[in-house]
Scaffold this active site. Structure first.
Site, PDB file in Angstrom:
ATOM      1  N   GLU A  58       0.824  -1.205   0.000  1.00  0.00           N
ATOM      2  CA  GLU A  58       0.000   0.000   0.000  1.00  0.00           C
ATOM      3  C   GLU A  58       0.863   1.262   0.000  1.00  0.00           C
ATOM      4  O   GLU A  58       0.595   2.215  -0.748  1.00  0.00           O
ATOM      5  CB  GLU A  58      -0.925   0.017   1.224  1.00  0.00           C
ATOM      6  CG  GLU A  58      -1.898  -1.150   1.277  1.00  0.00           C
ATOM      7  CD  GLU A  58      -1.356  -2.337   2.072  1.00  0.00           C
ATOM      8  OE1 GLU A  58      -2.171  -3.026   2.714  1.00  0.00           O
ATOM      9  OE2 GLU A  58      -0.125  -2.578   2.034  1.00  0.00           O
ATOM     10  N   CYS A  84      -2.459  -3.759   7.027  1.00  0.00           N
ATOM     11  CA  CYS A  84      -2.050  -3.907   8.419  1.00  0.00           C
ATOM     12  C   CYS A  84      -2.385  -2.650   9.204  1.00  0.00           C
ATOM     13  O   CYS A  84      -2.456  -1.550   8.658  1.00  0.00           O
ATOM     14  CB  CYS A  84      -0.556  -4.216   8.514  1.00  0.00           C
ATOM     15  SG  CYS A  84       0.529  -2.834   8.072  1.00  0.00           S
ATOM     16  N   CYS A  93      -0.121   0.472   7.454  1.00  0.00           N
ATOM     17  CA  CYS A  93      -0.663   0.835   6.140  1.00  0.00           C
ATOM     18  C   CYS A  93      -2.017   1.519   6.266  1.00  0.00           C
ATOM     19  O   CYS A  93      -2.377   2.358   5.435  1.00  0.00           O
ATOM     20  CB  CYS A  93      -0.783  -0.422   5.275  1.00  0.00           C
ATOM     21  SG  CYS A  93       0.816  -1.145   4.840  1.00  0.00           S
ATOM     22  N   TRP A 179      19.891 -36.273 -18.074  1.00  0.00           N
ATOM     23  CA  TRP A 179      18.833 -35.503 -17.407  1.00  0.00           C
ATOM     24  C   TRP A 179      17.491 -36.010 -17.911  1.00  0.00           C
ATOM     25  O   TRP A 179      17.344 -36.323 -19.110  1.00  0.00           O
ATOM     26  CB  TRP A 179      18.978 -34.009 -17.680  1.00  0.00           C
ATOM     27  CG  TRP A 179      20.216 -33.414 -17.137  1.00  0.00           C
ATOM     28  CD1 TRP A 179      21.351 -33.108 -17.816  1.00  0.00           C
ATOM     29  CD2 TRP A 179      20.445 -33.036 -15.773  1.00  0.00           C
ATOM     30  NE1 TRP A 179      22.282 -32.558 -16.978  1.00  0.00           N
ATOM     31  CE2 TRP A 179      21.744 -32.494 -15.711  1.00  0.00           C
ATOM     32  CE3 TRP A 179      19.684 -33.083 -14.607  1.00  0.00           C
ATOM     33  CZ2 TRP A 179      22.293 -32.015 -14.527  1.00  0.00           C
ATOM     34  CZ3 TRP A 179      20.234 -32.605 -13.443  1.00  0.00           C
ATOM     35  CH2 TRP A 179      21.516 -32.082 -13.411  1.00  0.00           C
ATOM     36  N   ARG A 193      13.155 -22.674  -6.746  1.00  0.00           N
ATOM     37  CA  ARG A 193      13.765 -22.887  -5.428  1.00  0.00           C
ATOM     38  C   ARG A 193      13.830 -21.591  -4.631  1.00  0.00           C
ATOM     39  O   ARG A 193      13.665 -21.588  -3.410  1.00  0.00           O
ATOM     40  CB  ARG A 193      15.170 -23.463  -5.582  1.00  0.00           C
ATOM     41  CG  ARG A 193      15.221 -24.928  -5.976  1.00  0.00           C
ATOM     42  CD  ARG A 193      16.641 -25.343  -6.307  1.00  0.00           C
ATOM     43  NE  ARG A 193      16.740 -26.765  -6.615  1.00  0.00           N
ATOM     44  CZ  ARG A 193      17.795 -27.337  -7.165  1.00  0.00           C
ATOM     45  NH1 ARG A 193      18.848 -26.585  -7.490  1.00  0.00           N
ATOM     46  NH2 ARG A 193      17.813 -28.627  -7.404  1.00  0.00           N
ATOM     47  N   THR A 205      19.924 -38.833  -1.648  1.00  0.00           N
ATOM     48  CA  THR A 205      20.040 -37.926  -2.785  1.00  0.00           C
ATOM     49  C   THR A 205      21.360 -37.174  -2.754  1.00  0.00           C
ATOM     50  O   THR A 205      22.009 -36.976  -3.787  1.00  0.00           O
ATOM     51  CB  THR A 205      18.860 -36.935  -2.787  1.00  0.00           C
ATOM     52  OG1 THR A 205      17.650 -37.660  -3.000  1.00  0.00           O
ATOM     53  CG2 THR A 205      19.010 -35.889  -3.873  1.00  0.00           C
ATOM     54  N   LEU A 213      21.559 -27.581  -4.730  1.00  0.00           N
ATOM     55  CA  LEU A 213      20.298 -27.145  -4.127  1.00  0.00           C
ATOM     56  C   LEU A 213      20.212 -25.628  -3.990  1.00  0.00           C
ATOM     57  O   LEU A 213      19.674 -25.097  -3.022  1.00  0.00           O
ATOM     58  CB  LEU A 213      20.078 -27.810  -2.767  1.00  0.00           C
ATOM     59  CG  LEU A 213      20.119 -29.340  -2.749  1.00  0.00           C
ATOM     60  CD1 LEU A 213      19.935 -29.851  -1.316  1.00  0.00           C
ATOM     61  CD2 LEU A 213      19.067 -29.926  -3.676  1.00  0.00           C
TER      62      LEU A 213
END
Length: 380
Positions: A58, A84, A93, A179, A193, A205, A213
């Site tokens: 806002e 808020c 806000c 892949w 991610r 893994t 990652l």
């Protein structure tokens, strides 16, 4: 609102949702929020919450209006979340809206956080501002799902992701998986991610694939990497131990961590709660609660099949992202994406609710929430 107003405000709310998405990955523990201002001359200003600690949507929208010379007195502001009404890292806000002379506030979803719940609406109403809520509320809930889950359950929203061939294989019988999907899909995976507070894999893994990652996407933060390693057997040469990023290694209580870990690797002890096939398994309720205590709102579980199966068996999956490549591997020994106990009858099968399909180059993405034993839906 009149029917005409309703259609207009729903269209503008959809734009506010798109604006809010620009902040995903950078605003937690705050929710992503977007806002649009329309004045009586049909001039438009936009804003969104771009960074934690920065202006809320806002305030950003009102600042954009002022910088463009757009009159705010008597205007309408459309916001994806209830404004808020409390002082935090930024001013409330609700007061900014009052000071700007806004005549009407349209919002999608109420804020369930106990610090601000209903306060902003009360302040706006007492100031004589018309307030209308619930516009595209179910869509707003989908956008806010991680925030809502964290506030209401004290744990992150759990999304499981896997890539597989047309015949449901995640690797060949020899274990080769590079892949399955295209480069375009893998680029999407890295970017996605960055939308999560943490990404989790099992030790299998880490040992077999040696993944980083990370997001590796400009403007996106890397998530906390979480590795479930009950016995503390992670190899010293794994990439994620040496790239300078944060790693949380989850050990079963009573086990010892390897002595070669750097200071960037934090150890989290979690109890085991049951036996499966003679092996202890990490108590996921305890793990998710501890991640929630750290402010993690969204957890992406990337594998492998044993870890994903553990989450499904425990009923701790809220969403799935399934990437399907137009390839066939075959082979009775080639693994599928979900291990664990599974279900005995088709009548007990978990349903993908409101599935959404997207093309990613030659591959297809399925996104859905899941009907896990009536545990509730934070992503309709």
């Amino acid at each position: 609102m009149s029917p005409i107003d309703s259609e207009v405000y729903e269209a503008l709310m959809s734009v506010a949702f798109d604006l809010a998405k620009r902040g995903i990955g950078n605003v937690a523990p705050n929710p992503p929020v977007g806002a649009i201002l329309v004045n009586e001359d049909l001039e438009v200003a936009e804003g969104w919450h771009a960074k934690y600690g920065g202006p809320h949507a806002e305030a950003a929208c009102l600042a954009a209006a002022r910088s463009s010379g757009i009159e705010t007195q008597g205007a309408t502001i459309i916001v994806s979340l209830e404004p808020c009404g409390h002082e935090g890292k930024t001013p409330p806000c609700s007061q900014a809206i009052i000071d700007a002379g806004i005549r009407r506030v349209i919002y999608s979803h109420p804020d369930p956080h106990p610090v601000t719940r209903g306060r902003g609406i009360q302040q706006l109403t007492e100031a004589g501002i018309e307030v209308v809520g619930g516009v595209l509320e179910s869509e707003g809930a989908r956008l806010l799902a991680p925030y809502l889950c964290h506030v209401q359950r004290g744990r992150p929203l759990v999304t499981v992701k896997w890539a597989m061939t047309l015949d449901g294989r995640i690797a060949s019988a020899t274990g080769d998986s590079k892949w399955i999907t295209s480069e375009e899909t893998r680029r999407w995976t890295r970017e996605r991610r960055g939308h999560h507070g943490a990404i989790l894999v099992g030790i299998g893994t880490v040992e077999s694939d040696d993944p980083q990652l990370t997001s590796r996407t400009e403007g996106m933060k890397d998530p906390l990497r979480v590795v479930i390693d009950p016995a503390g057997r992670i190899s010293a040469d794994r990439q994620l131990l040496h790239d300078g990023g944060d790693v949380l290694l989850v050990l079963q209580e009573g086990q010892s961590a390897p002595d070669y870990l750097s200071e960037r690797v934090e150890i989290l002890m979690v109890p085991a709660n049951r036996q499966s096939g003679g092996k202890s398994q990490i108590d996921l309720d305890d793990l998710l609660r501890k991640l929630g205590d750290r402010g993690i709102q969204s957890l992406l579980v990337e594998g492998g099949a044993v870890t994903i199966g553990h989450f499904f068996d425990a009923g701790k999956v809220d969403r799935c992202e399934v990437l399907i490549a137009p390839k066939v591997i075959g082979g009775a020994e080639a693994p599928g994406p979900i291990a664990g106990r599974g279900l005995d009858m088709m009548t007990l099968a978990i349903e993908a609710l409101d599935p959404r399909w997207t093309d990613l180059g030659p591959d297809r993405l399925l996104e859905a929430s899941l009907s896990l034993a009536g545990r509730g839906r934070y992503n309709p």
